[in-house]
Design a protein around this motif. Structure first.
Motif, PDB file in Angstrom:
ATOM      1  N   ILE A 123     -25.867 -29.732   2.041  1.00 31.22           N
ATOM      2  CA  ILE A 123     -24.936 -28.834   1.323  1.00 31.22           C
ATOM      3  C   ILE A 123     -23.886 -29.612   0.545  1.00 31.22           C
ATOM      4  O   ILE A 123     -23.609 -29.301  -0.610  1.00 31.22           O
ATOM      5  CB  ILE A 123     -24.274 -27.856   2.314  1.00 31.22           C
ATOM      6  N   MET A 124     -23.343 -30.643   1.142  1.00 27.80           N
ATOM      7  CA  MET A 124     -22.271 -31.391   0.475  1.00 27.80           C
ATOM      8  C   MET A 124     -22.784 -32.277  -0.659  1.00 27.80           C
ATOM      9  O   MET A 124     -22.024 -32.684  -1.529  1.00 27.80           O
ATOM     10  CB  MET A 124     -21.488 -32.226   1.495  1.00 27.80           C
ATOM     11  N   SER A 125     -24.092 -32.550  -0.676  1.00 25.62           N
ATOM     12  CA  SER A 125     -24.639 -33.436  -1.724  1.00 25.62           C
ATOM     13  C   SER A 125     -25.243 -32.668  -2.890  1.00 25.62           C
ATOM     14  O   SER A 125     -25.731 -33.279  -3.846  1.00 25.62           O
ATOM     15  CB  SER A 125     -25.677 -34.364  -1.126  1.00 25.62           C
ATOM     16  N   VAL A 185     -20.227 -24.964   5.037  1.00 27.65           N
ATOM     17  CA  VAL A 185     -20.260 -25.933   6.137  1.00 27.65           C
ATOM     18  C   VAL A 185     -19.539 -25.363   7.359  1.00 27.65           C
ATOM     19  O   VAL A 185     -20.008 -25.493   8.494  1.00 27.65           O
ATOM     20  CB  VAL A 185     -19.662 -27.290   5.706  1.00 27.65           C
ATOM     21  N   LYS A 186     -18.416 -24.687   7.120  1.00 27.63           N
ATOM     22  CA  LYS A 186     -17.684 -24.076   8.230  1.00 27.63           C
ATOM     23  C   LYS A 186     -18.553 -23.017   8.915  1.00 27.63           C
ATOM     24  O   LYS A 186     -18.602 -22.936  10.147  1.00 27.63           O
ATOM     25  CB  LYS A 186     -16.378 -23.454   7.701  1.00 27.63           C
ATOM     26  N   ASP A 187     -19.267 -22.228   8.115  1.00 27.94           N
ATOM     27  CA  ASP A 187     -20.155 -21.201   8.665  1.00 27.94           C
ATOM     28  C   ASP A 187     -21.276 -21.813   9.502  1.00 27.94           C
ATOM     29  O   ASP A 187     -21.589 -21.320  10.591  1.00 27.94           O
ATOM     30  CB  ASP A 187     -20.775 -20.349   7.552  1.00 27.94           C
ATOM     31  N   ILE A 188     -21.887 -22.895   8.995  1.00 29.47           N
ATOM     32  CA  ILE A 188     -22.998 -23.481   9.753  1.00 29.47           C
ATOM     33  C   ILE A 188     -22.507 -24.171  11.025  1.00 29.47           C
ATOM     34  O   ILE A 188     -23.219 -24.205  12.014  1.00 29.47           O
ATOM     35  CB  ILE A 188     -23.905 -24.423   8.914  1.00 29.47           C
ATOM     36  N   LYS A 189     -21.271 -24.684  10.998  1.00 28.77           N
ATOM     37  CA  LYS A 189     -20.716 -25.278  12.220  1.00 28.77           C
ATOM     38  C   LYS A 189     -20.510 -24.198  13.275  1.00 28.77           C
ATOM     39  O   LYS A 189     -20.755 -24.419  14.456  1.00 28.77           O
ATOM     40  CB  LYS A 189     -19.395 -25.997  11.924  1.00 28.77           C
ATOM     41  N   GLU A 205     -16.836 -27.001  -4.817  1.00 20.49           N
ATOM     42  CA  GLU A 205     -16.444 -27.712  -3.598  1.00 20.49           C
ATOM     43  C   GLU A 205     -15.921 -26.759  -2.519  1.00 20.49           C
ATOM     44  O   GLU A 205     -16.271 -26.880  -1.350  1.00 20.49           O
ATOM     45  CB  GLU A 205     -15.367 -28.751  -3.944  1.00 20.49           C
ATOM     46  N   GLU A 206     -15.117 -25.788  -2.929  1.00 20.11           N
ATOM     47  CA  GLU A 206     -14.531 -24.843  -1.987  1.00 20.11           C
ATOM     48  C   GLU A 206     -15.621 -24.025  -1.282  1.00 20.11           C
ATOM     49  O   GLU A 206     -15.590 -23.850  -0.069  1.00 20.11           O
ATOM     50  CB  GLU A 206     -13.579 -23.911  -2.742  1.00 20.11           C
ATOM     51  N   ARG A 207     -16.596 -23.547  -2.036  1.00 12.07           N
ATOM     52  CA  ARG A 207     -17.687 -22.746  -1.474  1.00 12.07           C
ATOM     53  C   ARG A 207     -18.541 -23.592  -0.522  1.00 12.07           C
ATOM     54  O   ARG A 207     -18.978 -23.114   0.520  1.00 12.07           O
ATOM     55  CB  ARG A 207     -18.553 -22.172  -2.615  1.00 12.07           C
ATOM     56  N   ALA A 267     -27.601 -22.393  -0.226  1.00  8.86           N
ATOM     57  CA  ALA A 267     -26.944 -23.687  -0.400  1.00  8.86           C
ATOM     58  C   ALA A 267     -27.114 -24.229  -1.818  1.00  8.86           C
ATOM     59  O   ALA A 267     -27.179 -25.431  -2.023  1.00  8.86           O
ATOM     60  CB  ALA A 267     -27.491 -24.685   0.608  1.00  8.86           C
ATOM     61  N   GLY A 268     -27.196 -23.362  -2.800  1.00  9.90           N
ATOM     62  CA  GLY A 268     -27.300 -23.837  -4.177  1.00  9.90           C
ATOM     63  C   GLY A 268     -28.723 -23.955  -4.678  1.00  9.90           C
ATOM     64  O   GLY A 268     -28.993 -23.757  -5.841  1.00  9.90           O
ATOM     65  N   ARG A 269     -29.625 -24.272  -3.783  1.00  9.45           N
ATOM     66  CA  ARG A 269     -31.042 -24.350  -4.158  1.00  9.45           C
ATOM     67  C   ARG A 269     -31.699 -23.024  -3.826  1.00  9.45           C
ATOM     68  O   ARG A 269     -31.365 -22.387  -2.837  1.00  9.45           O
ATOM     69  CB  ARG A 269     -31.739 -25.450  -3.369  1.00  9.45           C
ATOM     70  N   ALA A 270     -32.649 -22.637  -4.631  1.00 10.81           N
ATOM     71  CA  ALA A 270     -33.359 -21.383  -4.386  1.00 10.81           C
ATOM     72  C   ALA A 270     -34.258 -21.542  -3.167  1.00 10.81           C
ATOM     73  O   ALA A 270     -35.056 -22.468  -3.097  1.00 10.81           O
ATOM     74  CB  ALA A 270     -34.185 -21.013  -5.606  1.00 10.81           C
TER      75      ALA A 270
END
Length: 182
Positions: A179-181, A111-115, A104-106, A26-29
């Protein structure tokens, strides 16, 4: 009726869901991303954290320092062969994994995957509910419990299920916001 067993199985489903979420990039290691990667260490598949020190010196970087320098190439090969989507940077002593900034797209894809993962966890919990209710109906057919006890058991199992599904939703919302933030 064994309600504790049903609740334990539901808790296990939720913990598997949480474990799967921890492995999402999610962007963070997050060193958990390496959990499923095995290295061929003298002919034995071994987890990376058992052949090297794994650290997170900064928010977007994982550093892997093998205890045995001869295994460096094997670790690099294993990371490349995995599907984590990161390219290892090998300097001869350590391997660095740099996490790129998420667009944003990634993020929406993640988010779709985690849902989808959350829905799978809910299905697992509902399946456990069905098994529990079937077991209760079986006991009622064998005249081990009365019809009233069957109704109470069904209600209790349903309450447990609702509670666990709410728990999954809370975990999902938290991860989605994270993830979105980023």
């Amino acid at each position: 009726m064994e309600f504790n067993e049903i609740e334990e199985r539901m808790k296990k489903s939720i913990s598997v869901f949480e474990e799967n979420l921890s492995e999402i990039r999610a962007g963070r290691a997050n060193p958990a991303i390496l959990n499923k990667i095995m290295v061929d260490y003298y002919g034995v598949p071994t987890p990376i954290n058992q052949v090297a020190g794994v650290s997170v010196p900064e928010a977007r970087m994982i550093v892997i320092q093998p205890w045995d320098a001869s295994v460096l190439k094997d670790i690099e090969r294993s990371i490349l062969a995995s599907d984590i989507g990161l390219n290892p940077n090998n300097d001869g002593k350590v391997i660095r994994l740099a996490f790129p900034e998420l667009n944003e797209e990634r993020r929406k894809e993640i988010v779709k995957d985690i849902k989808k993962m959350a829905e799978e966890a809910k299905v697992a919990v509902r399946s456990i509910r069905r098994d529990g209710i079937d077991k209760a109906k079986e006991l009622q057919k064998e005249s081990t419990i009365t019809e009233d006890e069957l109704k109470k058991a069904e209600e209790q199992i349903q309450k447990m299920t609702d509670k666990k599904i709410d728990e999954i939703d809370v975990i999902l919302d938290k991860k989605e916001k994270e993830i979105m933030s980023i």
